[in-house]
Design a protein around this motif. Structure first.
Motif, PDB file in Angstrom:
ATOM      1  N   VAL A  42       0.866  -1.175   0.000  1.00 23.78           N
ATOM      2  CA  VAL A  42       0.000   0.000   0.000  1.00 23.78           C
ATOM      3  C   VAL A  42       0.907   1.232   0.000  1.00 23.78           C
ATOM      4  O   VAL A  42       1.729   1.402   0.894  1.00 23.78           O
ATOM      5  N   VAL A  43       0.767   2.064  -1.045  1.00 24.04           N
ATOM      6  CA  VAL A  43       1.649   3.217  -1.228  1.00 24.04           C
ATOM      7  C   VAL A  43       0.799   4.454  -1.496  1.00 24.04           C
ATOM      8  O   VAL A  43      -0.076   4.423  -2.374  1.00 24.04           O
ATOM      9  N   PRO A  44       1.057   5.550  -0.785  1.00 28.83           N
ATOM     10  CA  PRO A  44       0.356   6.790  -1.125  1.00 28.83           C
ATOM     11  C   PRO A  44       0.640   7.143  -2.584  1.00 28.83           C
ATOM     12  O   PRO A  44       1.781   7.034  -3.045  1.00 28.83           O
ATOM     13  N   LEU A  45      -0.381   7.541  -3.303  1.00 28.31           N
ATOM     14  CA  LEU A  45      -0.245   7.825  -4.729  1.00 28.31           C
ATOM     15  C   LEU A  45       0.849   8.854  -4.993  1.00 28.31           C
ATOM     16  O   LEU A  45       1.577   8.744  -5.973  1.00 28.31           O
ATOM     17  N   ALA A  46       1.013   9.810  -4.106  1.00 29.27           N
ATOM     18  CA  ALA A  46       2.051  10.829  -4.283  1.00 29.27           C
ATOM     19  C   ALA A  46       3.454  10.224  -4.251  1.00 29.27           C
ATOM     20  O   ALA A  46       4.386  10.776  -4.832  1.00 29.27           O
ATOM     21  N   GLN A  47       3.626   9.073  -3.601  1.00 31.80           N
ATOM     22  CA  GLN A  47       4.937   8.428  -3.498  1.00 31.80           C
ATOM     23  C   GLN A  47       5.158   7.338  -4.536  1.00 31.80           C
ATOM     24  O   GLN A  47       6.254   6.802  -4.663  1.00 31.80           O
ATOM     25  N   LEU A  48       4.120   6.997  -5.289  1.00 37.44           N
ATOM     26  CA  LEU A  48       4.228   5.917  -6.282  1.00 37.44           C
ATOM     27  C   LEU A  48       5.317   6.172  -7.331  1.00 37.44           C
ATOM     28  O   LEU A  48       6.088   5.260  -7.639  1.00 37.44           O
ATOM     29  N   PRO A  49       5.446   7.397  -7.871  1.00 39.72           N
ATOM     30  CA  PRO A  49       6.537   7.616  -8.839  1.00 39.72           C
ATOM     31  C   PRO A  49       7.926   7.380  -8.241  1.00 39.72           C
ATOM     32  O   PRO A  49       8.798   6.811  -8.909  1.00 39.72           O
ATOM     33  N   ALA A  50       8.135   7.758  -6.993  1.00 41.42           N
ATOM     34  CA  ALA A  50       9.435   7.529  -6.354  1.00 41.42           C
ATOM     35  C   ALA A  50       9.694   6.037  -6.159  1.00 41.42           C
ATOM     36  O   ALA A  50      10.808   5.550  -6.383  1.00 41.42           O
ATOM     37  N   MET A  51       8.651   5.297  -5.770  1.00 45.25           N
ATOM     38  CA  MET A  51       8.794   3.850  -5.594  1.00 45.25           C
ATOM     39  C   MET A  51       9.089   3.187  -6.937  1.00 45.25           C
ATOM     40  O   MET A  51       9.980   2.344  -7.039  1.00 45.25           O
ATOM     41  N   ALA A  52       8.337   3.550  -7.963  1.00 39.75           N
ATOM     42  CA  ALA A  52       8.547   2.981  -9.293  1.00 39.75           C
ATOM     43  C   ALA A  52       9.938   3.345  -9.808  1.00 39.75           C
ATOM     44  O   ALA A  52      10.614   2.523 -10.438  1.00 39.75           O
ATOM     45  N   GLY A  53      10.376   4.557  -9.531  1.00 39.83           N
ATOM     46  CA  GLY A  53      11.717   4.986  -9.951  1.00 39.83           C
ATOM     47  C   GLY A  53      12.808   4.166  -9.284  1.00 39.83           C
ATOM     48  O   GLY A  53      13.789   3.783  -9.923  1.00 39.83           O
TER      49      GLY A  53
END
Length: 94
Positions: A42-53
């Protein structure tokens, strides 16, 4: 250091976004290849790009190490050694 739980996953059964939170239902395949839920990321949507990166950078590093290893094998004129482990299994030592 807080307690952490380690989850093994080799797939994603379902991914969704609700209320600004990305939810990825993780899976592990059993012996017959059937996916079975193992947990949820479960990841806050605002942090999803950083996680994917971060995952993308890790993948690029793995690919670079594989190319480097392959080049060393070819340079040494050594045939690659067959391994019982899947090709995606790497062990990095720092």
């Amino acid at each position: 250091m807080p307690d952490t739980q380690t989850l093994f996953a080799d797939g994603v059964i379902e991914a969704s976004v609700r209320h600004g939170v990305a939810r990825l239902k993780l899976a592990v395949q059993d012996g017959s290849g059937t996916p079975s839920p193992t947990g949820m990321l479960v990841v806050p949507l605002a942090q999803l790009p950083a996680m994917a990166g971060a995952i993308t950078r890790l993948l690029r590093e793995v690919e670079a190490k594989a190319r480097e290893s392959q080049g060393q094998n070819q340079a040494a004129n050594v045939a690659p050694v067959e391994s019982p482990e899947p090709a995606a299994a790497f062990r990095f030592q720092g």
